[in-house]
Design a protein around this motif. Structure first.
Motif, PDB file in Angstrom:
ATOM      1  N   LYS A   2       0.846  -1.186   0.000  1.00 18.35           N
ATOM      2  CA  LYS A   2       0.000   0.000   0.000  1.00 18.35           C
ATOM      3  C   LYS A   2       0.888   1.244   0.000  1.00 18.35           C
ATOM      4  N   THR A   3       0.294   2.353  -0.389  1.00 15.09           N
ATOM      5  CA  THR A   3       1.021   3.611  -0.431  1.00 15.09           C
ATOM      6  C   THR A   3       1.476   4.005   0.973  1.00 15.09           C
ATOM      7  N   LEU A   4       2.723   4.427   1.062  1.00 12.09           N
ATOM      8  CA  LEU A   4       3.252   4.903   2.331  1.00 12.09           C
ATOM      9  C   LEU A   4       2.767   6.314   2.586  1.00 12.09           C
ATOM     10  N   GLY A   5       2.477   6.649   3.823  1.00  7.80           N
ATOM     11  CA  GLY A   5       2.041   7.993   4.185  1.00  7.80           C
ATOM     12  C   GLY A   5       3.210   8.827   4.676  1.00  7.80           C
ATOM     13  N   MET A   6       3.342  10.026   4.122  1.00  7.44           N
ATOM     14  CA  MET A   6       4.425  10.924   4.516  1.00  7.44           C
ATOM     15  C   MET A   6       4.219  11.357   5.970  1.00  7.44           C
ATOM     16  N   LEU A   7       5.234  11.148   6.788  1.00  6.84           N
ATOM     17  CA  LEU A   7       5.198  11.589   8.181  1.00  6.84           C
ATOM     18  C   LEU A   7       5.805  12.972   8.331  1.00  6.84           C
ATOM     19  N   GLY A   8       6.828  13.258   7.547  1.00 12.68           N
ATOM     20  CA  GLY A   8       7.457  14.568   7.650  1.00 12.68           C
ATOM     21  C   GLY A   8       8.767  14.629   6.909  1.00 12.68           C
ATOM     22  N   GLN A   9       9.297  15.832   6.881  1.00 16.54           N
ATOM     23  CA  GLN A   9      10.527  16.110   6.147  1.00 16.54           C
ATOM     24  C   GLN A   9      11.240  17.244   6.864  1.00 16.54           C
ATOM     25  N   VAL A  10      12.572  17.205   6.830  1.00 22.08           N
ATOM     26  CA  VAL A  10      13.351  18.295   7.411  1.00 22.08           C
ATOM     27  C   VAL A  10      14.549  18.565   6.508  1.00 22.08           C
ATOM     28  N   ALA A  11      14.831  19.850   6.289  1.00 21.79           N
ATOM     29  CA  ALA A  11      16.027  20.266   5.553  1.00 21.79           C
ATOM     30  C   ALA A  11      17.018  20.808   6.569  1.00 21.79           C
ATOM     31  N   LEU A  12      18.231  20.323   6.488  1.00 20.83           N
ATOM     32  CA  LEU A  12      19.264  20.677   7.460  1.00 20.83           C
ATOM     33  C   LEU A  12      20.509  21.179   6.741  1.00 20.83           C
ATOM     34  N   PRO A  13      21.320  21.980   7.438  1.00 24.86           N
ATOM     35  CA  PRO A  13      22.597  22.395   6.842  1.00 24.86           C
ATOM     36  C   PRO A  13      23.454  21.163   6.549  1.00 24.86           C
ATOM     37  N   GLY A  14      24.234  21.218   5.505  1.00 22.55           N
ATOM     38  CA  GLY A  14      25.109  20.116   5.129  1.00 22.55           C
ATOM     39  C   GLY A  14      26.360  20.087   5.986  1.00 22.55           C
ATOM     40  N   GLU A  15      26.167  19.868   7.265  1.00 24.79           N
ATOM     41  CA  GLU A  15      27.252  19.844   8.246  1.00 24.79           C
ATOM     42  C   GLU A  15      27.130  18.585   9.085  1.00 24.79           C
ATOM     43  N   ILE A  16      28.246  18.076   9.539  1.00 27.80           N
ATOM     44  CA  ILE A  16      28.221  16.866  10.364  1.00 27.80           C
ATOM     45  C   ILE A  16      27.423  17.095  11.648  1.00 27.80           C
ATOM     46  N   SER A  17      27.362  18.352  12.104  1.00 21.86           N
ATOM     47  CA  SER A  17      26.577  18.664  13.302  1.00 21.86           C
ATOM     48  C   SER A  17      25.076  18.489  13.067  1.00 21.86           C
ATOM     49  N   SER A  18      24.644  18.317  11.822  1.00 23.11           N
ATOM     50  CA  SER A  18      23.234  18.080  11.511  1.00 23.11           C
ATOM     51  C   SER A  18      22.827  16.621  11.704  1.00 23.11           C
ATOM     52  N   VAL A  19      23.792  15.731  11.843  1.00 17.12           N
ATOM     53  CA  VAL A  19      23.469  14.309  11.989  1.00 17.12           C
ATOM     54  C   VAL A  19      22.591  14.060  13.217  1.00 17.12           C
ATOM     55  N   PRO A  20      22.937  14.576  14.403  1.00 16.10           N
ATOM     56  CA  PRO A  20      22.043  14.350  15.554  1.00 16.10           C
ATOM     57  C   PRO A  20      20.652  14.961  15.355  1.00 16.10           C
ATOM     58  N   ALA A  21      20.575  16.097  14.664  1.00 17.29           N
ATOM     59  CA  ALA A  21      19.274  16.723  14.402  1.00 17.29           C
ATOM     60  C   ALA A  21      18.433  15.837  13.481  1.00 17.29           C
ATOM     61  N   ALA A  22      19.056  15.229  12.482  1.00 15.91           N
ATOM     62  CA  ALA A  22      18.346  14.313  11.586  1.00 15.91           C
ATOM     63  C   ALA A  22      17.828  13.113  12.371  1.00 15.91           C
ATOM     64  N   ARG A  23      18.674  12.556  13.221  1.00 16.25           N
ATOM     65  CA  ARG A  23      18.271  11.409  14.049  1.00 16.25           C
ATOM     66  C   ARG A  23      17.094  11.783  14.949  1.00 16.25           C
ATOM     67  N   ARG A  24      17.200  12.924  15.599  1.00 12.79           N
ATOM     68  CA  ARG A  24      16.147  13.385  16.519  1.00 12.79           C
ATOM     69  C   ARG A  24      14.823  13.566  15.759  1.00 12.79           C
ATOM     70  N   HIS A  25      14.895  14.170  14.586  1.00  8.38           N
ATOM     71  CA  HIS A  25      13.687  14.392  13.784  1.00  8.38           C
ATOM     72  C   HIS A  25      13.028  13.061  13.412  1.00  8.38           C
ATOM     73  N   VAL A  26      13.815  12.109  12.953  1.00  8.96           N
ATOM     74  CA  VAL A  26      13.274  10.797  12.582  1.00  8.96           C
ATOM     75  C   VAL A  26      12.677  10.111  13.802  1.00  8.96           C
ATOM     76  N   ARG A  27      13.379  10.155  14.932  1.00  9.96           N
ATOM     77  CA  ARG A  27      12.858   9.528  16.158  1.00  9.96           C
ATOM     78  C   ARG A  27      11.504  10.128  16.536  1.00  9.96           C
ATOM     79  N   GLU A  28      11.392  11.456  16.495  1.00  9.85           N
ATOM     80  CA  GLU A  28      10.132  12.109  16.861  1.00  9.85           C
ATOM     81  C   GLU A  28       9.005  11.726  15.912  1.00  9.85           C
ATOM     82  N   LEU A  29       9.299  11.664  14.608  1.00 13.04           N
ATOM     83  CA  LEU A  29       8.269  11.286  13.645  1.00 13.04           C
ATOM     84  C   LEU A  29       7.805   9.845  13.865  1.00 13.04           C
ATOM     85  N   LEU A  30       8.754   8.938  14.068  1.00 15.26           N
ATOM     86  CA  LEU A  30       8.386   7.537  14.275  1.00 15.26           C
ATOM     87  C   LEU A  30       7.651   7.345  15.596  1.00 15.26           C
TER      88      LEU A  30
END
Length: 147
Positions: A2-30
Motif C-alpha cells: 500500500k502507499t506509504l504515508g508521509m510523516l514529515g521532512q526536514v532540511a538541514l545544513p550540510g554539516e556533520i553537526s546536523s546528523v544528531p538533528a536528523a536522528r532526533r527528527h526521525v525519532r520524533e516522527l516515528l
C-alpha cells in the motif's frame, strides 16, 4: 504494498553537526505514529546523512541535506536527499576494513535494510532505504526492488 504515508521532512545544513538533528527528527516522527523499534532506522539515517555531508556537494558551504520519512503498517521508508557529486556515487565497499574509521555505512544499510538504493535527481541525489516489520513477506527473503 500500500502507499506509504508521509510523516514529515526536514532540511538541514550540510554539516556533520546536523546528523544528531536528523536522528532526533526521525525519532520524533516515528514515535508520533507509535513505531517503537527505531534503532535500525536511526543508525541508517546517521550513516546516510554522514555520507551525504562528507561525499556530496551538500558538505560545501551553504549545502543542505533533506530527510523525508514515510510509513505504513510498520514499514518505514526514508529518503536522504543531498547535493550529489560529479565524481562520487554511493557504492558498497567490497571489503569492510574492521580497523578503519569508516567505510561501513552502506554495508550497514545493505545488511539491515529490507531494500535500499539511490538515484540522481536534478537537484542532486536521493539515497533511500526501507525497513519492514519482522515477520512480513519482505523480511523473510523477499527484497523489493525499485521504488
Amino acid at each position: 504494498m500500500k502507499t506509504l504515508g508521509m510523516l514529515g521532512q526536514v532540511a538541514l545544513p550540510g554539516e556533520i553537526s546536523s546528523v544528531p538533528a536528523a536522528r532526533r527528527h526521525v525519532r520524533e516522527l516515528l514515535d508520533s505514529v507509535g513505531h517503537t523499534d527505531n534503532d535500525d532506522a536511526l543508525l541508517l539515517v546517521t550513516e546516510i546523512v554522514s555520507n551525504a555531508v562528507r561525499h556530496s556537494r551538500s558538505g560545501r558551504p551553504g549545502g543542505r541535506v533533506t530527510v523525508s520519512v514515510a510509513a505504513h503498517d510498520g514499514t518505514i521508508h526514508i529518503d536522504v536527499t543531498d547535493g550529489g557529486s560529479a565524481d562520487r556515487h554511493p557504492r558498497l565497499c567490497s571489503k569492510v576494513d574492521t580497523d578503519s574509521g569508516g567505510g561501513r555505512g552502506l554495508w550497514l544499510v545493505q545488511e539491515i535494510a529490507s531494500a535500499w538504493g539511490w538515484h540522481e535527481i536534478p537537484a542532486g541525489r536521493v539515497v533511500w532505504f526501507r525497513l519492514v516489520p519482522a515477520g512480513s513477506a519482505a523480511s523473510c527473503g523477499f527484497r523489493p526492488t525499485g521504488g
